[in-house]
Write an enzyme that holds these catalytic residues in place. Structure first.
Site, short mmCIF file in Angstrom:
data_model
loop_
_atom_site.label_atom_id
_atom_site.label_comp_id
_atom_site.label_asym_id
_atom_site.label_seq_id
_atom_site.Cartn_x
_atom_site.Cartn_y
_atom_site.Cartn_z
N ALA A 161 4.75 -1.75 8.82
CA ALA A 161 4.25 -2.74 9.78
C ALA A 161 4.61 -4.13 9.28
CB ALA A 161 2.72 -2.63 9.90
N LEU A 209 -3.56 -13.72 -0.14
CA LEU A 209 -4.44 -14.59 -0.93
C LEU A 209 -4.39 -14.34 -2.46
CD1 LEU A 209 -6.73 -16.81 -0.75
CD2 LEU A 209 -8.31 -14.91 -0.91
N HIS A 229 -9.16 -18.13 12.87
CA HIS A 229 -9.53 -17.47 11.60
C HIS A 229 -10.81 -16.64 11.75
CE1 HIS A 229 -9.73 -18.27 6.96
NE2 HIS A 229 -9.69 -16.98 7.26
N LYS A 249 -1.74 -4.38 15.97
CA LYS A 249 -2.28 -3.17 15.33
C LYS A 249 -3.21 -2.43 16.30
CE LYS A 249 -1.83 -1.84 11.63
NZ LYS A 249 -0.81 -0.94 10.99
N TYR A 258 -1.27 -10.45 14.95
CA TYR A 258 -1.18 -9.27 14.06
C TYR A 258 -2.20 -8.21 14.48
CZ TYR A 258 -2.40 -6.35 10.04
OH TYR A 258 -2.71 -5.27 9.23
N ILE A 306 0.85 -1.21 0.00
CA ILE A 306 0.00 0.00 0.00
C ILE A 306 0.88 1.25 0.00
CG2 ILE A 306 -1.84 1.25 1.20
CD1 ILE A 306 -2.67 -1.45 2.47
N ASP A 312 14.86 1.55 10.61
CA ASP A 312 13.93 0.72 11.37
C ASP A 312 13.10 1.63 12.27
OD1 ASP A 312 12.72 -0.99 13.14
OD2 ASP A 312 14.56 -2.04 13.73
N THR A 347 -6.18 -1.20 10.39
CA THR A 347 -6.92 -2.25 9.69
C THR A 347 -8.27 -2.51 10.34
OG1 THR A 347 -6.86 -4.62 9.24
CG2 THR A 347 -5.60 -3.89 11.12
N ASP A 348 -9.18 -3.10 9.56
CA ASP A 348 -10.47 -3.48 10.12
C ASP A 348 -10.34 -4.68 11.08
OD1 ASP A 348 -9.96 -5.47 8.23
OD2 ASP A 348 -11.83 -5.21 7.11
N GLU A 349 -9.18 -5.38 11.01
CA GLU A 349 -9.03 -6.60 11.83
C GLU A 349 -9.03 -6.30 13.33
OE1 GLU A 349 -6.28 -9.54 10.62
OE2 GLU A 349 -6.57 -9.14 8.50
P1 NAD Z 1 3.44 -4.70 3.48
O1 NAD Z 1 3.82 -5.85 4.36
O2 NAD Z 1 3.29 -4.92 2.02
O3 NAD Z 1 4.50 -3.53 3.67
C1 NAD Z 1 5.00 -3.16 4.91
C2 NAD Z 1 6.24 -2.29 4.70
O4 NAD Z 1 6.73 -1.92 5.99
C3 NAD Z 1 7.37 -3.02 3.96
O5 NAD Z 1 7.90 -2.20 2.95
C4 NAD Z 1 8.41 -3.26 5.05
O6 NAD Z 1 9.74 -3.26 4.58
C5 NAD Z 1 8.14 -2.08 6.00
N1 NAD Z 1 8.58 -2.36 7.36
C6 NAD Z 1 8.31 -3.49 8.09
N2 NAD Z 1 8.92 -3.40 9.28
C7 NAD Z 1 9.58 -2.21 9.32
C8 NAD Z 1 10.38 -1.55 10.29
N3 NAD Z 1 10.63 -2.11 11.47
N4 NAD Z 1 10.86 -0.34 9.99
C9 NAD Z 1 10.62 0.24 8.79
N5 NAD Z 1 9.88 -0.34 7.83
C10 NAD Z 1 9.37 -1.56 8.10
O7 NAD Z 1 2.12 -4.12 4.13
P2 NAD Z 1 0.82 -3.48 3.43
O8 NAD Z 1 -0.11 -4.57 3.10
O9 NAD Z 1 1.24 -2.50 2.41
O10 NAD Z 1 0.20 -2.70 4.68
C11 NAD Z 1 0.63 -1.38 4.97
C12 NAD Z 1 -0.12 -0.90 6.20
O11 NAD Z 1 -1.53 -0.91 5.95
C13 NAD Z 1 0.09 -1.76 7.45
O12 NAD Z 1 0.18 -0.92 8.55
C14 NAD Z 1 -1.15 -2.64 7.50
O13 NAD Z 1 -1.43 -3.00 8.82
C15 NAD Z 1 -2.20 -1.70 6.94
N6 NAD Z 1 -3.34 -2.34 6.25
C16 NAD Z 1 -3.13 -3.28 5.27
C17 NAD Z 1 -4.22 -3.81 4.57
C18 NAD Z 1 -4.05 -4.83 3.47
O14 NAD Z 1 -5.03 -5.37 3.00
N7 NAD Z 1 -2.85 -5.11 3.01
C19 NAD Z 1 -5.52 -3.39 4.91
C20 NAD Z 1 -5.69 -2.45 5.94
C21 NAD Z 1 -4.59 -1.91 6.57
O1 DAU Z 2 -8.59 -6.82 6.59
C1 DAU Z 2 -7.40 -6.13 6.38
C2 DAU Z 2 -6.25 -7.10 6.45
O2 DAU Z 2 -6.29 -7.86 5.26
C3 DAU Z 2 -4.90 -6.42 6.61
O3 DAU Z 2 -4.87 -5.75 7.84
C4 DAU Z 2 -3.77 -7.44 6.55
O4 DAU Z 2 -2.52 -6.77 6.59
C5 DAU Z 2 -3.89 -8.21 5.26
O5 DAU Z 2 -2.91 -9.22 5.21
C6 DAU Z 2 -5.28 -8.83 5.13
O6 DAU Z 2 -5.47 -9.88 6.10
P1 DAU Z 2 -6.18 -11.26 5.72
O7 DAU Z 2 -5.74 -12.29 6.68
O8 DAU Z 2 -7.64 -11.06 5.53
O9 DAU Z 2 -5.53 -11.49 4.25
P2 DAU Z 2 -4.95 -12.79 3.54
O10 DAU Z 2 -4.68 -12.42 2.12
O11 DAU Z 2 -3.86 -13.44 4.31
O12 DAU Z 2 -6.19 -13.79 3.57
C7 DAU Z 2 -7.44 -13.45 2.99
C8 DAU Z 2 -8.41 -14.60 3.28
O13 DAU Z 2 -8.00 -15.76 2.55
C9 DAU Z 2 -8.42 -15.03 4.75
O14 DAU Z 2 -9.74 -15.41 5.10
C10 DAU Z 2 -7.50 -16.25 4.79
C11 DAU Z 2 -7.69 -16.87 3.41
N1 DAU Z 2 -6.50 -17.54 2.84
C12 DAU Z 2 -5.33 -16.85 2.81
C13 DAU Z 2 -4.20 -17.43 2.28
C14 DAU Z 2 -2.89 -16.67 2.26
C15 DAU Z 2 -6.61 -18.82 2.34
O15 DAU Z 2 -7.69 -19.45 2.35
N2 DAU Z 2 -5.48 -19.41 1.81
C16 DAU Z 2 -4.27 -18.77 1.77
O16 DAU Z 2 -3.27 -19.36 1.30
#
Ligand code: NAD
Ligand code: DAU
Length: 378
Positions: free
Chosen positions: A86, A224, A318, A188, A184, A15, A62, A136-138
């Site tokens: 994160a 996923l 889960h 958060k 996780y 993101i 970091d 996050t919504d989690e």
């Molecule tokens: P990501 O894992 O793709 O990226 C995380 C980044 O943080 C990486 O570039 C990593 O190198 C950096 N990082 C990790 N530890 C660090 C540290 N100690 N110091 C400096 N940098 C560090 O994550 P993402 O999916 O892009 O998520 C970004 C943010 O959005 C997170 O805070 C996550 O909780 C939140 N979020 C993610 C989702 C989602 O669906 N991916 C949804 C809602 C919120």
């Molecule tokens: O809701 C926001 C969150 O969405 C973010 O805060 C997290 O950073 C992000 O990783 C994501 O969390 P989820 O656990 O929902 O995402 P993930 O892609 O890991 O999994 C999506 C759904 O699919 C979940 O119900 C678990 C399931 N899954 C995931 C993987 C990786 C599978 O069934 N098989 C898989 O191999």
């Protein structure tokens, strides 16, 4: 537009890279400092198109290193922080919760403290400053699957398709009580509390947003959608956790980045905004859409990769259903998603199929060795 010095953490991740790109391109008068430690999830190749922009700078650091945060914030005269760095993957947090506490909790705290100390030292203190924390919504826990077959969704947005379904009657609103279940989401939730505590205790201008599942280009292929696209491409099994009945609410990553831009500029200090597209999908239904899209784009016959679906042991703890109510953001700030899910998933699958080199690179760990050697002197 007045010049600003904005620190975006986690900008080399999924993101974060979209947020950095948007800000660098849209705000030439801003100095954008991307702070990232380049963990396995951070990849500077995600930003190769803007790496030479005059208003962009990368700093490898970091967030849990308080002294380094102090120095970076002071040296760059930071007046706005958009904090995304994160550990983000639930399955990893189950295996190693400690790194989640270190980065997500202690890292956020170090960043808050460093920003506070710098802003406290200025004559205008907190004026025109903002610490914006991306969450996050989690953190809200899990909603029940009261309508397992799905009923027509009560709310719609551009992100949801015409026959979009809701799988329960409840939605996460900004006042929903925190109830995290995974290490996780617990980390958060803790970081969100610290951010709000810095506002309530010290008057620091902070703001939190809680977003649903993002999808789109540059997502690390442990999550996923990119994992499954990659596996389909290579005829590898698709590990569906449990019965595949868990529900997630999916938003295209660029729509999240646009929301972050809007909220950073127009959001009210101390507020919380939920971000989501009212776009609920049962995992198994989403997986079938991904399979048919990949098969179609690769020229495979309809249903060709369905046999790769493999039901595996469920993820411990889960969460059953996430569903965000984003009406506050829509009403108060006028945000809405720009892309319908069908368009978003088509774009996403195409991107991964056309960026086989990117996938190869991040799965082989080659890029990590490259960056480790590049920054070996630090
Ligand atoms: P990501 O894992 O793709 O990226 C995380 C980044 O943080 C990486 O570039 C990593 O190198 C950096 N990082 C990790 N530890 C660090 C540290 N100690 N110091 C400096 N940098 C560090 O994550 P993402 O999916 O892009 O998520 C970004 C943010 O959005 C997170 O805070 C996550 O909780 C939140 N979020 C993610 C989702 C989602 O669906 N991916 C949804 C809602 C919120
Ligand atoms: O809701 C926001 C969150 O969405 C973010 O805060 C997290 O950073 C992000 O990783 C994501 O969390 P989820 O656990 O929902 O995402 P993930 O892609 O890991 O999994 C999506 C759904 O699919 C979940 O119900 C678990 C399931 N899954 C995931 C993987 C990786 C599978 O069934 N098989 C898989 O191999």
């Amino acid at each position: 537009m007045a010049s600003r010095n904005i620190l975006i953490t986690g900008g080399a991740g999924f993101i974060g890279s979209h947020v950095v790109r948007l800000f660098v391109n849209k705000y030439p008068d801003y100095n954008i400092i991307n702070l990232d430690n380049l963990t396995y999830a951070g990849n500077l190749a995600n930003l190769s198109d803007i790496e030479n922009a005059p208003n962009y700078k990368f700093v490898k650091a970091d967030i849990a290193d308080l002294d380094e945060m102090r120095q970076i914030i002071r040296e760059n005269k930071i007046d706005g922080v958009i904090h995304l760095a994160a550990e983000s993957h639930v399955d990893r947090s189950i295996k190693d919760p400690f790194v989640f506490a270190r980065t997500n909790v202690m890292g956020t705290l170090a960043l808050l403290q460093a920003a506070k100390e710098y802003w406290d030292s200025l004559p205008d203190k907190y004026e025109n400053k903002l610490f914006y924390h991306i969450s996050t919504d989690e953190v809200y826990g899990a909603l029940e699957l009261t309508n397992p077959e799905g009923v027509p969704a009560p709310f719609t947005t551009k992100a949801s398709s015409k026959d979009d379904m809701a799988y329960g009657t409840e939605f996460f609103v900004e006042t929903t009580k925190y109830n995290p279940h995974s290490p996780y989401s617990a980390s958060k939730a803790s970081s969100d509390h610290f951010v709000r505590a810095y506002h309530d205790t010290y008057g620091m201008p902070t703001l939190v947003t809680n977003c649903s599942n993002n999808y789109g280009p540059y997502q690390f292929p442990e999550k996923l959608i990119p994992l499954f696209i990659n596996n389909i491409r290579h005829r590898k099994p698709l590990p569906v956790y449990g019965k595949g009945e868990n529900v997630r609410d999916w938003l295209f990553v660029e729509d999240h980045a646009r929301a972050i831009d809007l909220i950073f500029h127009k959001g009210k200090v101390a507020e919380t905004y939920n971000i989501g597209g009212f776009n609920e999908w049962k995992n198994i239904d989403l997986i079938k859409v991904v399979i048919s899209t990949v098969d179609r784009l690769l020229g495979n016959p309809e249903g060709y990769s369905q046999d790769l679906i493999t039901y595996v042991t469920d993820r411990p703890g889960h969460d059953m259903r996430y569903a965000i109510d984003s009406r506050k953001l829509q009403k108060e700030l006028g945000w809405e998603p720009s892309l319908q899910f069908e368009e978003g998933i088509e774009k996403t699958v195409k991107w991964y199929l056309e960026h086989e080199d990117w996938l190869q690179n991040v799965t082989s760990g080659e890029y990590q060795k490259y960056y480790d050697s590049m920054y070996a002197d630090r």
